[in-house]
Design a protein around this motif. Structure first.
Motif, PDB file in Angstrom:
ATOM      1  N   VAL A   1       0.864  -1.176   0.000  1.00  0.00           N
ATOM      2  CA  VAL A   1       0.000   0.000   0.000  1.00  0.00           C
ATOM      3  C   VAL A   1       0.905   1.232   0.000  1.00  0.00           C
ATOM      4  CG1 VAL A   1      -1.922  -1.105   1.189  1.00  0.00           C
ATOM      5  CG2 VAL A   1      -0.123  -0.049   2.540  1.00  0.00           C
ATOM      6  N   PRO A   2       0.479   2.313  -0.703  1.00  0.00           N
ATOM      7  CA  PRO A   2      -0.808   2.517  -1.372  1.00  0.00           C
ATOM      8  C   PRO A   2      -0.771   2.174  -2.857  1.00  0.00           C
ATOM      9  CG  PRO A   2       0.378   4.568  -1.327  1.00  0.00           C
ATOM     10  CD  PRO A   2       1.298   3.550  -0.712  1.00  0.00           C
ATOM     11  N   GLY A   3       0.054   1.184  -3.244  1.00  0.00           N
ATOM     12  CA  GLY A   3       0.213   0.860  -4.658  1.00  0.00           C
ATOM     13  C   GLY A   3      -1.081   0.625  -5.408  1.00  0.00           C
ATOM     14  N   PRO A   4      -1.984  -0.253  -4.925  1.00  0.00           N
ATOM     15  CA  PRO A   4      -3.244  -0.494  -5.648  1.00  0.00           C
ATOM     16  C   PRO A   4      -4.114   0.751  -5.779  1.00  0.00           C
ATOM     17  CG  PRO A   4      -2.793  -2.276  -4.105  1.00  0.00           C
ATOM     18  CD  PRO A   4      -1.791  -1.205  -3.809  1.00  0.00           C
ATOM     19  N   GLU A   5      -4.197   1.554  -4.710  1.00  0.00           N
ATOM     20  CA  GLU A   5      -5.004   2.780  -4.776  1.00  0.00           C
ATOM     21  C   GLU A   5      -4.372   3.797  -5.726  1.00  0.00           C
ATOM     22  OE1 GLU A   5      -7.988   3.417  -3.259  1.00  0.00           O
ATOM     23  OE2 GLU A   5      -7.986   1.323  -2.585  1.00  0.00           O
ATOM     24  N   PHE A   6      -3.050   3.858  -5.731  1.00  0.00           N
ATOM     25  CA  PHE A   6      -2.330   4.755  -6.635  1.00  0.00           C
ATOM     26  C   PHE A   6      -2.589   4.340  -8.088  1.00  0.00           C
ATOM     27  CE2 PHE A   6       1.449   6.068  -9.035  1.00  0.00           C
ATOM     28  CZ  PHE A   6       1.540   7.415  -8.687  1.00  0.00           C
ATOM     29  N   SER A   7      -2.543   3.038  -8.363  1.00  0.00           N
ATOM     30  CA  SER A   7      -2.795   2.540  -9.720  1.00  0.00           C
ATOM     31  C   SER A   7      -4.221   2.836 -10.159  1.00  0.00           C
ATOM     32  CB  SER A   7      -2.528   1.033  -9.791  1.00  0.00           C
ATOM     33  OG  SER A   7      -1.171   0.753  -9.563  1.00  0.00           O
ATOM     34  N   ALA A   8      -5.179   2.686  -9.244  1.00  0.00           N
ATOM     35  CA  ALA A   8      -6.577   2.984  -9.570  1.00  0.00           C
ATOM     36  C   ALA A   8      -6.753   4.469  -9.869  1.00  0.00           C
ATOM     37  CB  ALA A   8      -7.479   2.564  -8.416  1.00  0.00           C
ATOM     38  N   THR A   9      -6.051   5.307  -9.135  1.00  0.00           N
ATOM     39  CA  THR A   9      -6.090   6.756  -9.409  1.00  0.00           C
ATOM     40  C   THR A   9      -5.510   7.053 -10.786  1.00  0.00           C
ATOM     41  OG1 THR A   9      -5.779   7.175  -7.038  1.00  0.00           O
ATOM     42  CG2 THR A   9      -5.438   9.030  -8.535  1.00  0.00           C
ATOM     43  N   ALA A  10      -4.412   6.388 -11.111  1.00  0.00           N
ATOM     44  CA  ALA A  10      -3.777   6.591 -12.412  1.00  0.00           C
ATOM     45  C   ALA A  10      -4.697   6.174 -13.549  1.00  0.00           C
ATOM     46  CB  ALA A  10      -2.467   5.807 -12.475  1.00  0.00           C
ATOM     47  N   ASN A  11      -5.381   5.048 -13.383  1.00  0.00           N
ATOM     48  CA  ASN A  11      -6.330   4.612 -14.413  1.00  0.00           C
ATOM     49  C   ASN A  11      -7.430   5.639 -14.624  1.00  0.00           C
ATOM     50  OD1 ASN A  11      -5.695   2.078 -15.662  1.00  0.00           O
ATOM     51  ND2 ASN A  11      -5.918   1.105 -13.669  1.00  0.00           N
ATOM     52  N   LYS A  12      -7.875   6.242 -13.546  1.00  0.00           N
ATOM     53  CA  LYS A  12      -8.971   7.207 -13.617  1.00  0.00           C
ATOM     54  C   LYS A  12      -8.526   8.521 -14.234  1.00  0.00           C
ATOM     55  CE  LYS A  12     -12.607   9.141 -10.627  1.00  0.00           C
ATOM     56  NZ  LYS A  12     -13.135   9.193  -9.244  1.00  0.00           N
ATOM     57  N   HIS A  13      -7.269   8.886 -14.033  1.00  0.00           N
ATOM     58  CA  HIS A  13      -6.787  10.206 -14.467  1.00  0.00           C
ATOM     59  C   HIS A  13      -5.625  10.119 -15.449  1.00  0.00           C
ATOM     60  CE1 HIS A  13      -9.298  12.509 -11.680  1.00  0.00           C
ATOM     61  NE2 HIS A  13      -9.075  11.561 -10.801  1.00  0.00           N
ATOM     62  N   ARG A  14      -5.563   9.033 -16.194  1.00  0.00           N
ATOM     63  CA  ARG A  14      -4.442   8.850 -17.120  1.00  0.00           C
ATOM     64  C   ARG A  14      -4.388   9.941 -18.188  1.00  0.00           C
ATOM     65  NH1 ARG A  14      -4.051   3.767 -19.942  1.00  0.00           N
ATOM     66  NH2 ARG A  14      -5.034   2.652 -18.231  1.00  0.00           N
ATOM     67  N   ASP A  15      -5.532  10.589 -18.476  1.00  0.00           N
ATOM     68  CA  ASP A  15      -5.536  11.660 -19.472  1.00  0.00           C
ATOM     69  C   ASP A  15      -5.180  13.013 -18.868  1.00  0.00           C
ATOM     70  OD1 ASP A  15      -6.348   9.897 -21.472  1.00  0.00           O
ATOM     71  OD2 ASP A  15      -8.452  10.176 -20.965  1.00  0.00           O
ATOM     72  N   ASP A  16      -5.104  13.081 -17.555  1.00  0.00           N
ATOM     73  CA  ASP A  16      -4.886  14.359 -16.889  1.00  0.00           C
ATOM     74  C   ASP A  16      -3.444  14.559 -16.426  1.00  0.00           C
ATOM     75  OD1 ASP A  16      -7.670  14.884 -17.103  1.00  0.00           O
ATOM     76  OD2 ASP A  16      -8.019  13.676 -15.297  1.00  0.00           O
ATOM     77  N   TYR A  17      -2.845  13.491 -15.908  1.00  0.00           N
ATOM     78  CA  TYR A  17      -1.516  13.605 -15.308  1.00  0.00           C
ATOM     79  C   TYR A  17      -0.646  12.417 -15.719  1.00  0.00           C
ATOM     80  CZ  TYR A  17      -4.760  16.126 -12.235  1.00  0.00           C
ATOM     81  OH  TYR A  17      -5.774  16.921 -11.752  1.00  0.00           O
TER      82      TYR A  17
END
Length: 502
Positions: free
Chosen positions: A162-178
């Protein structure tokens, strides 16, 4: 740099083929009944919500079909929902215009923001299928952390920490932003000077390196995304068409400093306001804007004179404007006081309105801002309003039909008002539970209520008449006796804005 795999989509474009001659489609048809069972198991699927009468949908259709055929080779599905057949389902899912495209990952969606041509759809969806988090090592650490304006890196002892899985989920959600990266490389961790687990944001502005300030082991997607979104907005920056949406999506009030870039003192004006912007960071976003290039925007915000610098606060959620008196000098002290009054709720918005017409000779009522509440909130009458802009092509095409609708009910004006409202020349009062984001927008208010119903049907006279007859509380046949018996007014109900043309 982003992962080298980002460019693997080029090979997919060559795979575009025509739909089979037997008429079979590679686009999956979805309904309210089968939507969850088909969409939720998919790690990636693009869904189009459309209406058969929509011109933009018809233009998209062949490109969508061809992209579906090409992406089938990469196991990426494209699907569609007919929102005429599935009207209740689309409404329940917040579909406000057509076509609406959403990228779903295991039932969670983000808006599709890519092109609407075949190769563009293929490119965008192929990129979406690649890892959202790039691998960072000591060798690429410096280059990666400078590769974009906002770069987020997770430093972990092992990929599953942790927080690897939550970080990856955030990245999937905002891959077009950051830009997102992750590393377990000891050299990269030492170079960053952090102790795993840690998340660090690297910026090309303001404070360049910011570490997640809360217990990182407790960080969830919502926590991480809100933290990055806050950091993505500078203390004060120039705003334009390329970054306006960043501010609009933040939900915070926006304070504009309008300056003439050719003015020798323009940088001085911006520098003077920056400490005030820093003081209110997190409560109000500050920007400076080219007053010459965006003079029309200044007027839209009720800065009517070409006197710069100018200052105005805008409540983006309610589209209310609080301009600073252009006859007074814009000073840091004055801006500080204005912001304080605004945050304390002591500042009244300035509402723009055309003059109240001296006569109403047409069957369609010419509604202006100053009389909106008196006319629309008349409990005795049903009211159907077209919110338009004079420059809007769709509005111009609708005008003869809307005039005919007014003619239809000209003999029952005591029961129903068919109105038009020039929304670029008139502001809605704060009591109205919606704001207009596109034109034309059609809203119906039943007699005796404060509820506004969006009209989402086609714009033929027949369909408009059907909608009015089904929605009206009052009898619309002149031969039927009419007596006001509507219930007492209700509290305003917030309804989402529907828009056709931005």
């Amino acid at each position: 740099m982003r992962s080298p795999h980002l460019f693997s989509w080029l090979s997919a474009i060559a795979l575009v083929t025509l739909t089979a001659a037997d008429g079979a489609s590679d686009v999956v048809d979805l309904t309210g009944t089968n939507f969850d069972s088909i969409v939720n198991p998919e790690s990636l699927i693009l869904v189009e919500f459309f209406a058969p009468w929509c011109g933009h949908c018809k233009a998209l259709a062949p490109h969508y079909e061809e992209a579906a055929t090409a992406l089938k080779e990469k196991n990426i599905k494209l699907a569609k929902v007919n929102c005429v057949d599935e009207a209740d389902f689309c409404q329940a899912n917040g579909i406000q215009g057509y076509p609406t495209l959403r990228v779903y990952r295991n039932g969670e969606y983000t808006d599709y923001t890519g092109p609407r041509k075949t190769d563009g759809i293929i490119s965008y969806m192929t990129k979406q299928s690649l890892p959202a988090v790039s691998e960072v090592t000591l060798a690429n650490f410096d280059e990666f952390t400078k590769a974009d304006k906002i770069v987020a890196v997770a430093f972990l002892s092992s990929p599953t920490d942790v927080p690897g899985p939550e970080f990856s989920a955030t990245a999937n959600k905002h891959r077009d932003d950051y830009l997102f990266g992750s590393t377990t490389d000891k050299g990269a961790i030492d170079a960053a000077g952090v102790t795993p687990p840690a998340i660090v944001v690297y910026r090309s502005f303001d404070e360049p390196t910011v570490e997640y300030p809360y217990p990182v082991v407790d960080a969830k997607v919502k926590d991480i995304e809100e933290w990055i979104q806050e950091l993505s907005i500078p203390v004060i920056d120039q705003v334009g068409t390329d970054n306006y949406q960043t501010y609009a999506q933040s939900g915070k009030p926006l304070a504009y400093l309008f300056v003439d870039p050719t003015d020798a003192k323009s940088e001085e004006y911006i520098a003077a306001i920056k400490p005030i912007a820093a003081k209110y960071k997190g409560k109000v976003n500050f920007v400076w804007i080219d007053a010459v290039k965006f003079s029309d925007h200044a007027k839209a915000l009720n800065l009517n004179e070409a006197k710069w610098p100018g200052f105005v606060i805008q409540n983006l959620q309610k589209q209310l404007k609080f301009p600073y008196d252009q006859n007074k000098e814009v000073t840091p002290e004055a801006v500080d006081e204005l912001i304080t009054q605004f945050l304390d709720g002591k500042l009244e918005p300035e509402l723009k309105s055309q003059p109240i017409p001296t006569t109403q000779d047409e069957s369609v009522f010419n509604l202006v801002g100053k009389q909106f509440e008196d006319v629309v909130f008349d409990d005795d009458k049903d009211v159907f309003v077209e919110f338009y802009a004079s420059w809007c092509g769709h509005c111009k095409r609708l005008k003869p039909t809307w005039d005919s609708l007014g003619d239809r009910y000209v003999n029952v004006k005591d029961r129903i008002v068919i109105a038009k409202f020039e929304a670029t020349e008139n502001d809605l009062p704060p009591s109205v539970p919606f704001r207009i984001s596109g034109f034309p927008t059609l809203k119906f208010k039943k007699a005796g209520t404060r509820e506004f119903i969006d009209y989402d049907g086609d714009r033929s006279l027949e369909s408009l008449i059907t909608f009015v007859e089904e929605s009206a509380v009052n009898p619309l046949d002149p031969s039927v006796p009419f007596k006001t018996t509507v219930p007492a007014a209700q509290e305003p109900i917030q309804q989402p804005d529907h828009h056709d043309e931005l």
